[in-house]
Design a protein around this motif. Structure first.
Motif, PDB file in Angstrom:
ATOM      1  N   ILE A   3       1.845 -18.491 -16.685  1.00  0.00           N
ATOM      2  CA  ILE A   3       2.440 -18.618 -18.016  1.00  0.00           C
ATOM      3  C   ILE A   3       1.396 -19.078 -19.017  1.00  0.00           C
ATOM      4  N   ILE A   4       0.585 -20.051 -18.625  1.00  0.00           N
ATOM      5  CA  ILE A   4      -0.463 -20.547 -19.524  1.00  0.00           C
ATOM      6  C   ILE A   4      -1.450 -19.443 -19.851  1.00  0.00           C
ATOM      7  N   GLU A   5      -1.841 -18.671 -18.853  1.00  0.00           N
ATOM      8  CA  GLU A   5      -2.776 -17.571 -19.104  1.00  0.00           C
ATOM      9  C   GLU A   5      -2.144 -16.516 -20.009  1.00  0.00           C
ATOM     10  N   LEU A   6      -0.856 -16.249 -19.796  1.00  0.00           N
ATOM     11  CA  LEU A   6      -0.164 -15.275 -20.641  1.00  0.00           C
ATOM     12  C   LEU A   6      -0.195 -15.715 -22.102  1.00  0.00           C
ATOM     13  N   GLN A   7       0.011 -17.006 -22.323  1.00  0.00           N
ATOM     14  CA  GLN A   7       0.018 -17.515 -23.686  1.00  0.00           C
ATOM     15  C   GLN A   7      -1.346 -17.381 -24.365  1.00  0.00           C
ATOM     16  N   LYS A   8      -2.400 -17.399 -23.574  1.00  0.00           N
ATOM     17  CA  LYS A   8      -3.750 -17.391 -24.140  1.00  0.00           C
ATOM     18  C   LYS A   8      -4.363 -16.007 -24.279  1.00  0.00           C
ATOM     19  N   THR A   9      -3.962 -15.079 -23.429  1.00  0.00           N
ATOM     20  CA  THR A   9      -4.646 -13.791 -23.420  1.00  0.00           C
ATOM     21  C   THR A   9      -4.127 -12.853 -24.506  1.00  0.00           C
ATOM     22  N   ASP A  10      -5.009 -12.033 -25.023  1.00  0.00           N
ATOM     23  CA  ASP A  10      -4.624 -10.986 -25.965  1.00  0.00           C
ATOM     24  C   ASP A  10      -5.203  -9.635 -25.545  1.00  0.00           C
ATOM     25  N   ARG A  11      -5.582  -9.551 -24.264  1.00  0.00           N
ATOM     26  CA  ARG A  11      -6.095  -8.290 -23.718  1.00  0.00           C
ATOM     27  C   ARG A  11      -4.931  -7.514 -23.111  1.00  0.00           C
ATOM     28  N   PRO A  12      -4.623  -6.336 -23.624  1.00  0.00           N
ATOM     29  CA  PRO A  12      -3.439  -5.596 -23.171  1.00  0.00           C
ATOM     30  C   PRO A  12      -3.360  -5.395 -21.667  1.00  0.00           C
ATOM     31  N   ALA A  13      -4.454  -5.003 -21.030  1.00  0.00           N
ATOM     32  CA  ALA A  13      -4.413  -4.726 -19.593  1.00  0.00           C
ATOM     33  C   ALA A  13      -4.090  -5.996 -18.805  1.00  0.00           C
ATOM     34  N   LEU A  18      -0.102  -9.696 -16.058  1.00  0.00           N
ATOM     35  CA  LEU A  18       0.540 -11.006 -15.980  1.00  0.00           C
ATOM     36  C   LEU A  18       2.061 -10.896 -16.084  1.00  0.00           C
ATOM     37  N   THR A  19       2.542 -10.027 -16.966  1.00  0.00           N
ATOM     38  CA  THR A  19       3.995  -9.870 -17.092  1.00  0.00           C
ATOM     39  C   THR A  19       4.580  -9.246 -15.822  1.00  0.00           C
ATOM     40  N   GLU A  20       3.861  -8.322 -15.213  1.00  0.00           N
ATOM     41  CA  GLU A  20       4.338  -7.733 -13.956  1.00  0.00           C
ATOM     42  C   GLU A  20       4.403  -8.780 -12.851  1.00  0.00           C
ATOM     43  N   GLU A  21       3.404  -9.660 -12.825  1.00  0.00           N
ATOM     44  CA  GLU A  21       3.385 -10.706 -11.809  1.00  0.00           C
ATOM     45  C   GLU A  21       4.495 -11.728 -12.054  1.00  0.00           C
ATOM     46  N   LEU A  22       4.744 -12.028 -13.309  1.00  0.00           N
ATOM     47  CA  LEU A  22       5.837 -12.950 -13.631  1.00  0.00           C
ATOM     48  C   LEU A  22       7.187 -12.340 -13.274  1.00  0.00           C
ATOM     49  N   ALA A  43      12.081 -18.000 -20.478  1.00  0.00           N
ATOM     50  CA  ALA A  43      11.850 -18.766 -21.701  1.00  0.00           C
ATOM     51  C   ALA A  43      10.426 -18.565 -22.210  1.00  0.00           C
ATOM     52  N   ALA A  44       9.465 -18.538 -21.297  1.00  0.00           N
ATOM     53  CA  ALA A  44       8.070 -18.314 -21.686  1.00  0.00           C
ATOM     54  C   ALA A  44       7.892 -16.922 -22.283  1.00  0.00           C
ATOM     55  N   LEU A  45       8.547 -15.936 -21.696  1.00  0.00           N
ATOM     56  CA  LEU A  45       8.466 -14.572 -22.220  1.00  0.00           C
ATOM     57  C   LEU A  45       9.098 -14.487 -23.609  1.00  0.00           C
ATOM     58  N   ALA A  46      10.215 -15.185 -23.784  1.00  0.00           N
ATOM     59  CA  ALA A  46      10.876 -15.175 -25.087  1.00  0.00           C
ATOM     60  C   ALA A  46       9.999 -15.823 -26.154  1.00  0.00           C
ATOM     61  N   MET A  47       9.272 -16.877 -25.793  1.00  0.00           N
ATOM     62  CA  MET A  47       8.375 -17.522 -26.756  1.00  0.00           C
ATOM     63  C   MET A  47       7.245 -16.580 -27.174  1.00  0.00           C
ATOM     64  N   GLU A  48       6.872 -15.667 -26.284  1.00  0.00           N
ATOM     65  CA  GLU A  48       5.863 -14.669 -26.647  1.00  0.00           C
ATOM     66  C   GLU A  48       6.378 -13.737 -27.753  1.00  0.00           C
ATOM     67  N   LEU A  49       7.700 -13.641 -27.861  1.00  0.00           N
ATOM     68  CA  LEU A  49       8.321 -12.755 -28.840  1.00  0.00           C
ATOM     69  C   LEU A  49       8.741 -13.485 -30.109  1.00  0.00           C
ATOM     70  N   PRO A  54       1.129 -14.649 -33.066  1.00  0.00           N
ATOM     71  CA  PRO A  54       0.116 -13.817 -33.725  1.00  0.00           C
ATOM     72  C   PRO A  54      -0.174 -12.508 -32.972  1.00  0.00           C
ATOM     73  N   LYS A  55       0.419 -12.345 -31.814  1.00  0.00           N
ATOM     74  CA  LYS A  55       0.113 -11.171 -30.992  1.00  0.00           C
ATOM     75  C   LYS A  55       0.837  -9.933 -31.511  1.00  0.00           C
ATOM     76  N   GLU A  56       0.205  -8.793 -31.334  1.00  0.00           N
ATOM     77  CA  GLU A  56       0.756  -7.546 -31.832  1.00  0.00           C
ATOM     78  C   GLU A  56       1.827  -7.009 -30.885  1.00  0.00           C
ATOM     79  N   GLU A  57       2.694  -6.173 -31.439  1.00  0.00           N
ATOM     80  CA  GLU A  57       3.789  -5.593 -30.676  1.00  0.00           C
ATOM     81  C   GLU A  57       3.284  -4.765 -29.499  1.00  0.00           C
ATOM     82  N   LYS A  58       2.139  -4.133 -29.655  1.00  0.00           N
ATOM     83  CA  LYS A  58       1.615  -3.307 -28.565  1.00  0.00           C
ATOM     84  C   LYS A  58       1.287  -4.145 -27.331  1.00  0.00           C
ATOM     85  N   ILE A  59       1.134  -5.457 -27.522  1.00  0.00           N
ATOM     86  CA  ILE A  59       0.911  -6.371 -26.391  1.00  0.00           C
ATOM     87  C   ILE A  59       2.237  -6.991 -25.954  1.00  0.00           C
ATOM     88  N   THR A  60       2.970  -7.547 -26.917  1.00  0.00           N
ATOM     89  CA  THR A  60       4.182  -8.289 -26.563  1.00  0.00           C
ATOM     90  C   THR A  60       5.303  -7.389 -26.054  1.00  0.00           C
TER      91      THR A  60
END
Length: 220
Positions: A3-13, A18-22, A43-49, A54-60
C-alpha cells in the motif's frame, strides 16, 4: 508495504502490478475470513481515487478496477457492517470508501437502515444516504415500491434532503395505501416537496375513512 509503495509510485507498469497484487491478497484475506484486511486494501485504493490525488486517470484507473473487483468479491455488506459497528478503519477513510463506490453500496445501506435497531447507527446510515445524493435514489425508490409503515417511517424523512423534484409526484401513489399512516405522511410530504396538490388523488383523500388523513389533505 504494498500500500505504501502504491501511494508513492507513479509508474504505470509498477502501479498496475501493485494493484494486481493487492487484489490477490484481498481475495486471499476474504477466503480466510479476514475481512478487515480486505477493507484496508479497499480503503487504500479509494484514497488513490480521491479528487486531491495528483495522479492521472491513466494510472489510477487500475486502482478503480481493482476496488470494484474486490467489492464484487466481498459484497457491499462488508463495508456497511464495518460502518455500523465502527470497525478498525478510520471514519474518514470508510466514508470516502463508501462514497467512492456509492452506486454499488447504496442498496446495502438502505437495506441495513430498514433493519438496524440501534438509533445512532440508523442516523449514520441515513446521513450516508444523504451524502450519496442522487446515487441513493434508485435504492430508496425500490424500497418504497410497496412500503410497510416501518419502511416509510424510516425512508420518508430522507426524501426532502435528497431534493429530487419528481419524488413529489411519486408519493401520490401512496395516497391510497392500505395503512392510514402511510397515506397521511405521503400527503404531508408531497406538499413539503412542492408537489402539485390538486387532482383526483388529493380529492379522494378528503373523503378518507381516517381522520388524520382527511386533516392532512385539508392542510395540503
Amino acid at each position: 508495504a504494498l500500500i505504501i509503495e502504491l501511494q508513492k509510485t507513479d509508474r504505470p507498469a509498477r502501479y498496475e502490478y501493485l494493484t494486481e497484487e493487492l487484489y490477490r491478497r484481498g481475495r486471499e484475506a476474504l477466503t480466510q475470513g479476514e475481512g478487515n484486511i480486505c477493507l484496508r486494501i479497499m480503503a487504500a485504493l479509494a484514497m488513490e481515487l480521491h479528487p486531491s490525488s495528483p495522479k492521472e486517470e491513466k494510472i489510477t484507473r487500475y486502482a478503480r478496477w481493482t476496488l470494484r473487483s474486490l467489492l464484487d468479491e466481498s459484497g457491499p455488506q462488508l463495508l456497511v457492517d464495518d460502518f455500523c459497528r465502527r470497525g478498525p478503519l478510520p471514519e474518514h477513510q470508510l466514508v470516502h470508501l463508501l462514497l467512492t463506490v456509492k452506486e454499488e453500496t447504496a442498496p446495502a445501506v438502505v437495506d441495513r437502515l430498514l433493519i438496524e435497531r440501534e438509533m445512532g447507527a440508523r442516523q449514520r446510515l441515513a446521513d450516508m444516504l444523504i451524502q450519496m445524493g442522487p446515487a441513493a435514489l434508485p435504492a430508496v425508490q425500490s424500497a418504497l415500491t410497496a412500503p410497510s409503515w416501518e419502511t416509510a417511517r424510516r425512508l420518508f424523512p430522507l426524501l426532502p434532503r435528497l431534493a429530487v423534484p419528481e419524488l413529489a409526484e411519486n408519493l401520490k401513489q401512496f395516497f391510497r395505501h392500505s395503512d392510514p399512516r402511510v397515506r397521511r405522511e405521503s400527503i404531508r410530504l408531497c406538499g413539503q416537496l412542492g408537489g402539485e396538490q390538486e387532482g383526483d388523488p388529493l380529492l379522494a383523500s378528503l373523503g378518507d375513512t381516517d381522520t388524520s388523513v382527511r386533516q392532512a389533505a385539508i392542510a395540503a
